[in-house]
Design a protein around this motif. Structure first.
Motif, short mmCIF file in Angstrom:
data_model
loop_
_atom_site.label_atom_id
_atom_site.label_comp_id
_atom_site.label_asym_id
_atom_site.label_seq_id
_atom_site.Cartn_x
_atom_site.Cartn_y
_atom_site.Cartn_z
N THR A 506 12.51 113.22 -12.21
CA THR A 506 12.18 112.31 -13.32
C THR A 506 11.76 110.95 -12.79
OG1 THR A 506 13.72 113.45 -14.80
CG2 THR A 506 13.08 111.21 -15.41
N ILE A 507 12.49 110.45 -11.81
CA ILE A 507 12.16 109.15 -11.22
C ILE A 507 10.77 109.20 -10.59
CG2 ILE A 507 12.74 107.51 -9.39
CD1 ILE A 507 14.58 107.38 -11.85
N GLN A 508 10.47 110.27 -9.87
CA GLN A 508 9.15 110.40 -9.24
C GLN A 508 8.05 110.49 -10.29
OE1 GLN A 508 8.61 109.81 -6.28
NE2 GLN A 508 10.60 109.99 -5.32
N GLU A 509 8.34 111.17 -11.39
CA GLU A 509 7.37 111.26 -12.48
C GLU A 509 7.05 109.88 -13.03
OE1 GLU A 509 7.00 113.10 -17.01
OE2 GLU A 509 8.72 113.64 -15.74
N ILE A 510 8.07 109.06 -13.21
CA ILE A 510 7.88 107.70 -13.73
C ILE A 510 7.06 106.86 -12.76
CG2 ILE A 510 9.08 105.55 -14.29
CD1 ILE A 510 11.44 107.37 -15.28
N ILE A 511 7.41 106.93 -11.48
CA ILE A 511 6.80 106.07 -10.47
C ILE A 511 5.37 106.48 -10.17
CG2 ILE A 511 6.91 105.36 -8.05
CD1 ILE A 511 9.98 105.42 -8.35
N THR A 512 5.16 107.78 -9.94
CA THR A 512 3.83 108.22 -9.51
C THR A 512 2.79 108.13 -10.62
OG1 THR A 512 4.32 110.55 -9.99
CG2 THR A 512 4.75 109.76 -7.76
N ASN A 513 3.25 108.09 -11.88
CA ASN A 513 2.32 107.95 -13.01
C ASN A 513 2.31 106.54 -13.59
OD1 ASN A 513 1.26 110.84 -13.70
ND2 ASN A 513 3.46 111.11 -13.31
N ASN A 514 3.07 105.61 -12.94
CA ASN A 514 3.15 104.21 -13.39
C ASN A 514 3.55 104.12 -14.86
OD1 ASN A 514 2.27 103.05 -10.89
ND2 ASN A 514 0.21 103.76 -11.38
N LEU A 515 4.54 104.91 -15.24
CA LEU A 515 4.95 104.95 -16.64
C LEU A 515 5.76 103.72 -17.03
CD1 LEU A 515 6.03 108.69 -17.11
CD2 LEU A 515 3.80 107.64 -17.59
N LYS A 516 5.49 103.21 -18.21
CA LYS A 516 6.32 102.17 -18.82
C LYS A 516 7.13 102.76 -19.98
CE LYS A 516 5.01 98.33 -16.62
NZ LYS A 516 5.98 97.47 -15.90
N VAL A 517 6.70 103.92 -20.48
CA VAL A 517 7.37 104.61 -21.58
C VAL A 517 7.42 106.10 -21.24
CG1 VAL A 517 7.36 105.15 -24.05
CG2 VAL A 517 6.44 102.96 -23.26
N LYS A 518 8.56 106.73 -21.50
CA LYS A 518 8.67 108.17 -21.30
C LYS A 518 9.51 108.78 -22.42
CE LYS A 518 9.90 111.75 -17.91
NZ LYS A 518 10.47 112.64 -18.93
N PHE A 519 9.08 109.95 -22.91
CA PHE A 519 9.81 110.67 -23.94
C PHE A 519 10.60 111.80 -23.30
CE2 PHE A 519 6.06 108.83 -25.90
CZ PHE A 519 6.59 108.22 -27.03
N GLU A 520 11.80 112.02 -23.81
CA GLU A 520 12.66 113.07 -23.30
C GLU A 520 13.30 113.79 -24.49
OE1 GLU A 520 16.56 112.06 -21.75
OE2 GLU A 520 16.02 113.05 -19.87
N TYR A 521 13.35 115.10 -24.43
CA TYR A 521 13.94 115.91 -25.49
C TYR A 521 15.29 116.43 -25.02
CZ TYR A 521 9.21 115.81 -27.38
OH TYR A 521 8.00 115.39 -27.86
N ARG A 522 16.33 116.22 -25.82
CA ARG A 522 17.66 116.68 -25.45
C ARG A 522 18.56 116.73 -26.67
NH1 ARG A 522 21.58 112.54 -22.70
NH2 ARG A 522 22.92 113.92 -23.92
N ASP A 523 19.64 117.50 -26.57
CA ASP A 523 20.60 117.53 -27.67
C ASP A 523 21.80 116.65 -27.32
OD1 ASP A 523 22.04 118.92 -25.82
OD2 ASP A 523 21.82 120.87 -26.79
#
Length: 606
Positions: A506-523
């Motif tokens: 998840t951290i790599q996804e945020i960093i490598t895509n330069n994300l400022k916002v991320k959505f996550e689905y969970r219960d």
């Protein structure tokens, strides 16, 4: 009798002249600071005057105020003419083009007023009014008249008007890039600090025989009760040195015992003579700097992660690139000039090319002093393939043969190509010297992922990140410019029971895509959606156990789901922007709405 006519009608062309290529408001104000420095100012004030409007506080006026030598009437009259400034007569001055004051001003506002004096008893005034020019009420800059300074401008001097000086006041600000003083400061301080680092640093050779320049950012807020402006902040800009050769800069102090030491040392420099006119030569200087081994070591000791994730590493990442310096001020930082390493070890080296204004034409300097068009890296072997036979030749042979070809056909281009080639080689040498330090810890978490191993992300994360960035352009809040707080995100996800391998992904996804916002689905969430805000990042979790998810989102098509996600991202941004005293109420409202949504759906057909 023939009546002479103007070659160009001001009323026709004035709007077109406003599109003059300034990157943003910070660069436009830098033009005026140039003028102040050239006038011998020891203190320059960038002052914002704000008022409350329907959408909150907004800037009403911006003033650049200095204690320079001031202008007599004839010089002031010329100063607002395009190309009329006396600075054109100074071959080595910052403002040689004579376009800075009117050019930068019309790019931001419709009314520019100037007061200047060489004697405080006789303050002169003139103005440039776009609306009056368009309506043909003005065909030329008015002859200066005696006129006292407005009271709120006097206030910005802190009660003591200097013996000489100049005030430029922008009103009717219809083209500002940022609407609040907070945003202006956030976007301006790093840039202004970098452009004028030599003037601002006590350690600069530029200041060996003089006191450092002070550039002060001041903000005044209009008080409806007193009908006057009150000062709410005043702060001096610090130098921002991309070569990290000074210790008195915006870089946070290094850990003890190196707290008063510069982070980098000079690696190499070269002087190159250029003939700009027959028999007249000027020197181009290229210098590089690299992180000191002892600095790298002590920074690594402060973290269990890589030093790129520390406050020092994040600061250095923002200064990657070739710094182009003209007349002791930076024109541009070319971030993609030649990146030696896809893993961004480049942050631990500095590179600078410096020249005098007599070489403006040689390097293709633009009249808004934002770039030098001929300083750019293009591999010589690529250029060579267009004009010479490449069969069986090595890269080095191609480069050498191409330079020989240019020397015959286009000597100026050959010299420019040679300079660019030397810059590139010095970057490579500096990069290799960093690698030889042997600190694998120079690379941070984000650096370990090459472009070709970028972790895929949902397109709606990218879309929400772009929307967040666009919003921040106009209504920036603290933290918008910061790198995501990786440690904070990790801690949250681990505490919630996410497997360590999934956390890293998840951290790599945020960093490598330069994300400022991320959505996550969970219960397991209490509400339909939850918002976790970090420095530079927002995580929006959607509850898969909520009835709205099972009765709508789960069966919605991708476009419908994305639209709803973006609505939630807008709510998340709103929560970040509201004042602290009502933030709790916003969160309570989100919770009440979520519970109410569950009730209203009730037995709705899925």
């Amino acid at each position: 009798m023939n009546q002479s006519k103007l070659y160009i009608s001001p009323s026709v062309v004035i709007e077109s002249m406003r599109d003059n290529g300034y990157k943003n408001t910070a660069y436009a104000t830098a033009e005026l600071i140039d003028n102040s420095i050239q006038a011998g100012a020891t203190c320059v004030r960038l002052v914002c005057f704000e008022k409350y409007k329907t959408r909150g506080k907004q800037i009403e006026q911006i003033a650049i105020i200095d204690d320079g030598k001031g202008m007599p009437s004839d010089v002031l009259h010329l100063a607002l003419e395009f190309g009329g400034s006396k600075h054109r007569e100074d071959e080595k001055g910052m403002g040689k083009f004579g376009m800075g004051l009117p050019n930068s001003s019309v790019s931001q506002c419709r009314l520019t007023e100037v007061w200047s004096w060489t004697n405080p008893e006789e303050i002169l005034y003139t103005f440039l009014d776009i609306d009056k020019i368009k309506n043909k009420e003005l065909e030329s800059i008015p002859v200066p008249i005696k006129k006292d300074l407005p009271e709120h401008i006097k206030q910005a001097f802190n009660g003591e008007i200097p013996n000489s000086g100049t005030v430029v006041l922008w009103s009717n600000l219809d083209r500002l890039h940022w609407k609040t003083s907070k945003s202006i400061k956030l976007h301006t301080e790093a840039l202004i600090g970098r452009i004028y680092r030599r003037q601002l640093s006590e350690e600069s050779k530029y200041n060996e025989n003089r006191n450092p320049l002070r550039i002060v950012f001041q903000c005044y807020e209009f008080n409806d009760l007193t009908k006057s402006y009150l000062e709410i902040s005043s702060e001096s800009f610090k130098a921002n040195d991309p070569l990290y050769l000074y210790s008195d800069t915006t870089l946070p102090h290094l850990p003890a015992p190196l707290s008063k030491v510069s982070a980098f040392a000079v690696k190499d420099f070269k002087n190159i003579e250029v003939e700009y006119e027959e028999g007249k030569f000027s020197t181009v200087t290229i210098r590089t700097s690299t992180i000191k081994p002892e600095v790298a070591k002590i920074l690594r000791s402060t973290t269990g992660d890589k030093i790129g994730s520390t406050i020092w590493g994040r600061h250095m990442k923002k200064n990657i690139g070739l710094s182009v310096v003209r007349a002791n001020r930076e024109l541009d930082l070319i971030s993609d000039y030649y990146i030696a390493d896809s893993n961004y070890l480049d942050r631990y080296l500095g590179i600078e090319v410096e020249f005098e204004p007599v070489l403006d034409q040689f390097f293709g300097v633009t009249n808004n002093k934002q770039s030098a068009n001929k300083i750019k890296y293009i591999p010589l072997d690529v250029l060579a393939s267009e004009v010479i036979d490449t069969d069986g030749k090595t890269k080095a042979e191609l480069e050498s043969e191409y330079l020989d070809y240019l020397s015959e056909e286009a000597p100026v281009d050959a010299k420019i190509a040679d300079i660019n080639s030397k810059i590139k080689q010095m970057i490579v040498d500096a990069y290799n010297s960093i690698k030889s330090i042997g600190f694998d810890g120079l690379k941070n978490t984000s650096d370990n992922v090459a472009d070709n191993s970028k972790i895929p992300t949902d397109p709606v994360n990218i879309q929400a990140t772009k929307a967040e960035s666009n919003r921040a352009e106009e209504f920036e809040i603290e933290g918008d410019e910061a790198e995501p707080d990786v440690e904070g995100i990790k801690e949250l996800l681990i505490n919630e029971g996410m497997p360590e391998e999934e956390v890293e992904k998840t951290i790599q996804e945020i960093i490598t895509n330069n994300l400022k916002v991320k959505f996550e689905y969970r219960d397991g969430l209490d509400d339909f959606f939850d918002i976790a805000s970090f420095q530079g990042f927002t995580l929006i979790r959607i509850n898969t156990a909520h009835s709205f998810y099972s009765k709508f989102m789960q069966n919605a098509n991708e476009d419908e789901r994305n639209l709803l996600n973006l609505c939630l991202a807008a709510w998340g941004r709103m929560e970040k922007e509201v004042p602290p005293n009502i933030m709790k109420e916003c969160r309570n409202t989100r919770r009440r709405w979520s519970n109410m949504l569950e009730e209203y759906l009730g037995e709705a057909v899925e």
